[in-house]
Design a protein around this motif. Structure first.
Motif, PDB file in Angstrom:
ATOM      1  N   TYR A 160       0.823  -1.207   0.000  1.00  7.57           N
ATOM      2  CA  TYR A 160       0.000   0.000   0.000  1.00  7.57           C
ATOM      3  C   TYR A 160       0.860   1.261   0.000  1.00  7.57           C
ATOM      4  O   TYR A 160       0.465   2.272  -0.573  1.00  7.57           O
ATOM      5  CB  TYR A 160      -0.965  -0.012   1.184  1.00  7.57           C
ATOM      6  N   LEU A 161       2.030   1.191   0.602  1.00  4.83           N
ATOM      7  CA  LEU A 161       2.964   2.324   0.519  1.00  4.83           C
ATOM      8  C   LEU A 161       3.453   2.505  -0.915  1.00  4.83           C
ATOM      9  O   LEU A 161       3.551   3.627  -1.419  1.00  4.83           O
ATOM     10  CB  LEU A 161       4.149   2.114   1.460  1.00  4.83           C
ATOM     11  N   VAL A 162       3.743   1.393  -1.565  1.00  8.08           N
ATOM     12  CA  VAL A 162       4.187   1.437  -2.969  1.00  8.08           C
ATOM     13  C   VAL A 162       3.092   2.037  -3.841  1.00  8.08           C
ATOM     14  O   VAL A 162       3.333   2.940  -4.644  1.00  8.08           O
ATOM     15  CB  VAL A 162       4.582   0.024  -3.464  1.00  8.08           C
ATOM     16  N   VAL A 163       1.866   1.550  -3.682  1.00  5.64           N
ATOM     17  CA  VAL A 163       0.754   2.039  -4.498  1.00  5.64           C
ATOM     18  C   VAL A 163       0.520   3.528  -4.251  1.00  5.64           C
ATOM     19  O   VAL A 163       0.311   4.294  -5.201  1.00  5.64           O
ATOM     20  CB  VAL A 163      -0.525   1.210  -4.219  1.00  5.64           C
TER      21      VAL A 163
ATOM     22  N   ALA B 248      -6.122   7.326  -0.604  1.00  4.82           N
ATOM     23  CA  ALA B 248      -6.030   7.312   0.867  1.00  4.82           C
ATOM     24  C   ALA B 248      -7.369   6.909   1.482  1.00  4.82           C
ATOM     25  O   ALA B 248      -7.403   6.150   2.466  1.00  4.82           O
ATOM     26  CB  ALA B 248      -5.591   8.680   1.382  1.00  4.82           C
ATOM     27  N   ALA B 249      -8.453   7.365   0.895  1.00  3.03           N
ATOM     28  CA  ALA B 249      -9.776   7.014   1.417  1.00  3.03           C
ATOM     29  C   ALA B 249     -10.034   5.510   1.293  1.00  3.03           C
ATOM     30  O   ALA B 249     -10.480   4.868   2.254  1.00  3.03           O
ATOM     31  CB  ALA B 249     -10.856   7.805   0.668  1.00  3.03           C
ATOM     32  N   VAL B 250      -9.746   4.937   0.122  1.00  5.96           N
ATOM     33  CA  VAL B 250      -9.986   3.498  -0.031  1.00  5.96           C
ATOM     34  C   VAL B 250      -8.987   2.673   0.768  1.00  5.96           C
ATOM     35  O   VAL B 250      -9.330   1.611   1.280  1.00  5.96           O
ATOM     36  CB  VAL B 250     -10.025   3.023  -1.501  1.00  5.96           C
ATOM     37  N   LEU B 251      -7.757   3.178   0.905  1.00  3.93           N
ATOM     38  CA  LEU B 251      -6.777   2.435   1.703  1.00  3.93           C
ATOM     39  C   LEU B 251      -7.127   2.438   3.190  1.00  3.93           C
ATOM     40  O   LEU B 251      -6.810   1.476   3.896  1.00  3.93           O
ATOM     41  CB  LEU B 251      -5.372   2.996   1.501  1.00  3.93           C
ATOM     42  N   THR B 252      -7.782   3.479   3.652  1.00  8.42           N
ATOM     43  CA  THR B 252      -8.229   3.508   5.042  1.00  8.42           C
ATOM     44  C   THR B 252      -9.193   2.350   5.295  1.00  8.42           C
ATOM     45  O   THR B 252      -9.071   1.615   6.277  1.00  8.42           O
ATOM     46  CB  THR B 252      -8.907   4.853   5.362  1.00  8.42           C
TER      47      THR B 252
ATOM     48  N   ALA C 260      -9.776  -3.382   7.095  1.00  8.21           N
ATOM     49  CA  ALA C 260     -10.365  -4.691   6.788  1.00  8.21           C
ATOM     50  C   ALA C 260      -9.297  -5.782   6.790  1.00  8.21           C
ATOM     51  O   ALA C 260      -9.509  -6.871   7.329  1.00  8.21           O
ATOM     52  CB  ALA C 260     -11.080  -4.642   5.437  1.00  8.21           C
ATOM     53  N   GLU C 261      -8.151  -5.490   6.186  1.00 14.65           N
ATOM     54  CA  GLU C 261      -7.094  -6.500   6.130  1.00 14.65           C
ATOM     55  C   GLU C 261      -6.532  -6.790   7.512  1.00 14.65           C
ATOM     56  O   GLU C 261      -6.295  -7.947   7.863  1.00 14.65           O
ATOM     57  CB  GLU C 261      -5.983  -6.023   5.194  1.00 14.65           C
ATOM     58  N   SER C 262      -6.312  -5.755   8.301  1.00 12.64           N
ATOM     59  CA  SER C 262      -5.797  -5.961   9.659  1.00 12.64           C
ATOM     60  C   SER C 262      -6.771  -6.785  10.487  1.00 12.64           C
ATOM     61  O   SER C 262      -6.363  -7.687  11.226  1.00 12.64           O
ATOM     62  CB  SER C 262      -5.523  -4.614  10.330  1.00 12.64           C
ATOM     63  N   ALA C 263      -8.065  -6.495  10.368  1.00 16.29           N
ATOM     64  CA  ALA C 263      -9.076  -7.270  11.097  1.00 16.29           C
ATOM     65  C   ALA C 263      -9.089  -8.719  10.634  1.00 16.29           C
ATOM     66  O   ALA C 263      -9.199  -9.637  11.446  1.00 16.29           O
ATOM     67  CB  ALA C 263     -10.451  -6.639  10.912  1.00 16.29           C
TER      68      ALA C 263
END
Length: 171
Positions: free
Chosen positions: A119-122, A147-151, A156-159
């Protein structure tokens, strides 16, 4: 063919190849008992990324933007980082959130340093390529959208990763 068009052909082919790889890996992970988590936001991610690429094509085809070599260099470095992330995850790399119960959490490669290196790369790519074409406004708009979609995505991924008991895979 101008350099901006050559660059966009490369990026388009790269993204199409990555979608093929991601779909192949997704099918394999699901057949291995993996579960997809939070698929509802996926169309939004696809829409932002498709609009970014299509928007760049429109600007490049309707103008002849100059190349800002520094930002093109940043973009090139991000391509190397992208390959590093994908190579580290191997068959587990996908554009969706797929968790296979019992698999170890990857902590090698760039994952030694940050939790979500892709996500940092993207995020860097979404800003750097428009800046390479002198499109500051484009970089800002799509960086905010990303940034909005990555939030949503990172939460979701962390959960998903916390919901499954994982062991840590070390280098």
């Amino acid at each position: 063919m101008t350099l901006p068009i050559v660059i966009l052909v490369f990026v388009t082919l790269q993204r199409l190849g990555e979608l093929w790889l991601a779909n192949r890996n997704t099918a394999r992970l699901l057949s291995a008992g993996g579960e997809e988590h939070a698929p509802g936001h996926y169309p939004l991610i696809v829409a932002v990324h498709a609009a970014w690429l299509l928007g760049l094509w429109y600007v490049v085809l309707t103008s002849d933007p100059p190349i800002a070599w520094f930002w093109l260099g940043v973009f090139a470095v991000m391509q190397l980082a992208r390959v590093w992330v994908i190579a580290t995850l191997g068959g587990r790399w996908t554009t969706r959130i797929i968790v296979v119960p019992g698999e170890k959490l990857v902590r090698s490669g760039p994952f030694r340093y940050v939790d979500h290196p892709n996500y940092l790369v993207v995020a860097a790519e979404i800003a750097a390529l428009p800046l390479a074409f002198g499109l500051v406004w484009f970089a800002i708009v799509f960086s905010v959208l990303n940034a909005a979609v990555l939030t949503i995505r990172i939460r979701a991924e962390s959960a998903a990763l916390k919901s499954v008991s994982h062991q840590v895979e070390t280098p």
